[in-house]
Design an enzyme around this catalytic site. Structure first.
Site, PDB file in Angstrom:
ATOM      1  N   SER A  24       0.264 -11.309   7.344  1.00 62.51           N
ATOM      2  CA  SER A  24      -1.185 -11.125   7.272  1.00 62.51           C
ATOM      3  C   SER A  24      -1.824 -12.180   8.162  1.00 62.51           C
ATOM      4  CB  SER A  24      -1.663 -11.316   5.834  1.00 62.51           C
ATOM      5  OG  SER A  24      -3.044 -11.645   5.818  1.00 62.51           O
ATOM      6  N   HIS A  49      -0.284  -6.771   8.746  1.00 61.24           N
ATOM      7  CA  HIS A  49      -1.127  -6.458   7.593  1.00 61.24           C
ATOM      8  C   HIS A  49      -2.493  -7.080   7.857  1.00 61.24           C
ATOM      9  CE1 HIS A  49      -1.711  -5.923   3.129  1.00 61.24           C
ATOM     10  NE2 HIS A  49      -2.504  -6.989   3.276  1.00 61.24           N
ATOM     11  N   ASP A  51      -6.383  -7.653   6.590  1.00 66.51           N
ATOM     12  CA  ASP A  51      -7.203  -7.669   5.381  1.00 66.51           C
ATOM     13  C   ASP A  51      -8.679  -7.547   5.715  1.00 66.51           C
ATOM     14  OD1 ASP A  51      -5.187  -8.191   3.271  1.00 66.51           O
ATOM     15  OD2 ASP A  51      -4.802  -9.988   4.459  1.00 66.51           O
ATOM     16  N   MET A  53     -12.400  -7.229   4.517  1.00 66.21           N
ATOM     17  CA  MET A  53     -13.191  -7.567   3.320  1.00 66.21           C
ATOM     18  C   MET A  53     -14.679  -7.459   3.653  1.00 66.21           C
ATOM     19  SD  MET A  53     -11.211 -10.990   2.073  1.00 66.21           S
ATOM     20  CE  MET A  53      -9.427 -11.128   2.184  1.00 66.21           C
ATOM     21  N   HIS A  82      -5.624  -3.266   5.015  1.00 71.54           N
ATOM     22  CA  HIS A  82      -5.815  -3.383   3.566  1.00 71.54           C
ATOM     23  C   HIS A  82      -7.307  -3.545   3.337  1.00 71.54           C
ATOM     24  CE1 HIS A  82      -5.119  -6.138  -0.208  1.00 71.54           C
ATOM     25  NE2 HIS A  82      -5.735  -5.010  -0.512  1.00 71.54           N
ATOM     26  N   MET A  84     -10.334  -4.216   1.375  1.00 74.27           N
ATOM     27  CA  MET A  84     -10.929  -4.750   0.162  1.00 74.27           C
ATOM     28  C   MET A  84     -12.428  -4.584   0.314  1.00 74.27           C
ATOM     29  SD  MET A  84      -8.391  -7.986  -0.177  1.00 74.27           S
ATOM     30  CE  MET A  84      -7.799  -7.727   1.486  1.00 74.27           C
ATOM     31  N   MET A 156      -0.941  -6.201  -5.980  1.00 77.08           N
ATOM     32  CA  MET A 156      -1.516  -7.521  -5.704  1.00 77.08           C
ATOM     33  C   MET A 156      -0.946  -8.535  -6.697  1.00 77.08           C
ATOM     34  SD  MET A 156      -3.521  -6.911  -3.175  1.00 77.08           S
ATOM     35  CE  MET A 156      -4.163  -8.587  -3.036  1.00 77.08           C
ATOM     36  N   ASP A 194       1.625  -8.250  -2.376  1.00 79.54           N
ATOM     37  CA  ASP A 194       0.647  -8.935  -1.529  1.00 79.54           C
ATOM     38  C   ASP A 194       0.032 -10.102  -2.299  1.00 79.54           C
ATOM     39  OD1 ASP A 194      -1.232  -9.667   0.329  1.00 79.54           O
ATOM     40  OD2 ASP A 194      -2.436  -7.843   0.171  1.00 79.54           O
TER      41      ASP A 194
END
Ligand code: DX5
Ligand code: ZN
Length: 239
Positions: A24, A49, A51, A53, A82, A84, A156, A194
């Site tokens: 990540s 990966h 993230d 957000m 991913h 979020m 998670m 994760d």
């Protein structure tokens, strides 16, 4: 092998199963992101990966399609996003156009099995793989009715939103439960864990059934180069 995924660089442990390492970039040096990604690839990253957000689903804001495009330009490996975010479907098309090949959203953001199925269809219509993540408070059973539709489930091990936290290894039971339930139905989605994955707990993750390990601070930290960090992780998996 999914399009864009790295060739397997090392044989899986004898009698074992290949475990992918997905760095990540959340704790990488964004001032030299392309260089960091190339270092990860040189160290044997299997996929990336990313993230995303939004400051709503989780308090922080991280990055979106522009940074995905920058990583896309730096690596031939598969990129998974991913999300979020509170409204994941609104971002799918932009992230896919930027080069994400697998879109993973949170079950908590979808809110129901029907809404989750619609999001999976939306990802597939864009030519992407689909995954669903569950936060610590969501039981594994929430994903049972969706397993047939998924390429990947994401368990998670931390509260989502921040890198560098410590994994709650009690949550690995959810990986065990999901893997067993999938296998009983003749399914084999990737089982990703994760949050807080490090060399010292990677073996426990794999023993719980994880087939993809996200590694943020374990790869991007002040103590080691990404190559050395990835080699240490891989050595644990092969030991
Ligand atoms: C946090 C993210 C994780 C994070 C992992 O919400 O989903 O992917 O970047 O980083 P580490 O491995 O440092 O916990
Ligand atoms: Zn993540």
């Amino acid at each position: 092998m999914t399009a864009g995924e790295a060739p397997r660089l090392n044989p899986p442990p004898r009698g074992g199963e290949w475990v992918r390492i997905a760095p990540s970039i959340l704790t990488a040096d964004f001032g030299r992101l392309a260089e960091q990604v190339r270092a990860g690839d040189a160290g044997g990253a299997d996929l990336w990966h990313m993230d995303v957000m939004d400051g709503h689903f989780v308090p922080p804001i991280s990055f979106g399609k522009e940074v995905v495009a920058a990583v896309r330009a730096a690596t031939p490996r598969l990129i998974e996003a991913h999300l979020m975010v509170a409204n994941p479907g609104a971002q799918f098309a932009d992230l896919a156009a930027a080069g994400a090949q697998r879109l993973m959203f949170h079950y908590e953001a979808a809110g129901s099995v029907e809404a989750a199925r619609a999001l999976v269809r939306q990802a597939r219509d864009l030519g992407c793989g689909a995954g669903i993540a569950i936060s610590p408070e969501t039981p594994a059973e929430a994903l049972f009715p969706l397993l047939d539709a998924l390429d990947e489930v994401v368990v998670m091990l931390i509260r989502p939103g921040w890198g560098g936290q410590q994994a709650n290894l009690a949550l690995l039971d959810k990986a065990r439960v999901l893997r067993a339930r999938a296998a009983a139905a003749g399914l084999a989605p990737l089982i990703e864990v994760d949050g807080g994955v490090k060399a010292h707990n990677a073996r426990a993750c794999v023993e719980a059934g994880a087939t993809v390990l996200v590694a943020g601070a374990a790869v991007f930290n002040a103590a080691q180069t990404p190559q050395a960090a990835l080699a240490a992780l891989r050595a644990v998996l092969e030991g």
